[in-house]
Design an enzyme around this catalytic site. Sequence first.
Site, PDB file in Angstrom:
ATOM      1  N   SER A  70       0.811  -1.222   0.000  1.00  0.00           N
ATOM      2  CA  SER A  70       0.000   0.000   0.000  1.00  0.00           C
ATOM      3  C   SER A  70       0.842   1.268   0.000  1.00  0.00           C
ATOM      4  CB  SER A  70      -0.937   0.010   1.216  1.00  0.00           C
ATOM      5  OG  SER A  70      -0.199  -0.066   2.421  1.00  0.00           O
ATOM      6  N   LYS A 113      -5.260   2.350   8.762  1.00  0.00           N
ATOM      7  CA  LYS A 113      -4.469   3.362   8.064  1.00  0.00           C
ATOM      8  C   LYS A 113      -4.992   4.769   8.360  1.00  0.00           C
ATOM      9  CE  LYS A 113      -2.833   0.312   4.395  1.00  0.00           C
ATOM     10  NZ  LYS A 113      -3.199  -0.937   5.078  1.00  0.00           N
TER      11      LYS A 113
END
Length: 199
Positions: A70, A113
Amino acid sequence: LPIQVVTSPSPAFRVTGTGLLRESMRESTIYAPEMIKSLALRLGLDRTVLDKTHFHIHAPAAATPKDGPSAGAAIATAIVSAFSNIPVRRDLAMTGEVDIFGNVLPIGGLDEKLQGAIDAGATTVLIPDQNIRDLDDIPQSVRDQLDIIPVRRIEQVLDHALTQKLPDPCMDNVVPLKPASGCPSCPPAHKRAADGPAP
């Protein structure tokens, strides 16, 4: 996770990654620079200079292993920032992998996140457009603390992340879903660089 990039002259295009990067992040340090190089004309970057630049990509806290699919968008942004000397906004975080054509890909663990972005002091977060559906599962208390912006293309990421626009008059004509064939005023070389398959 902060990403640091420094550049230096080199006989050829070269990339070094440090910071105890595991497999997924090492992959990102390889193809993210190549993606930026392939899109150089449409991003307003000098391909000739790119081809003679060494990029050193570093993830601080080098004793701590780092992995996860990511970080591609962040690595690509750091590369463009270092090469163009345009800083990245200090109040902004991002998540999302990118493919070799510059499309931003969905990620998992969005809740973690976003909380990490808050803990790091960010007020704006860029997320993959395909993760919009996951926002329904994010507590309102988290969403209220962030300006969450969905993105589909690396051009959109750079437009939001950099403190000033890159010097490309065609940047506003980029088609988010499919790499464009260039705007009518672009030279043929730009049109060729912009061509690519749909995501």
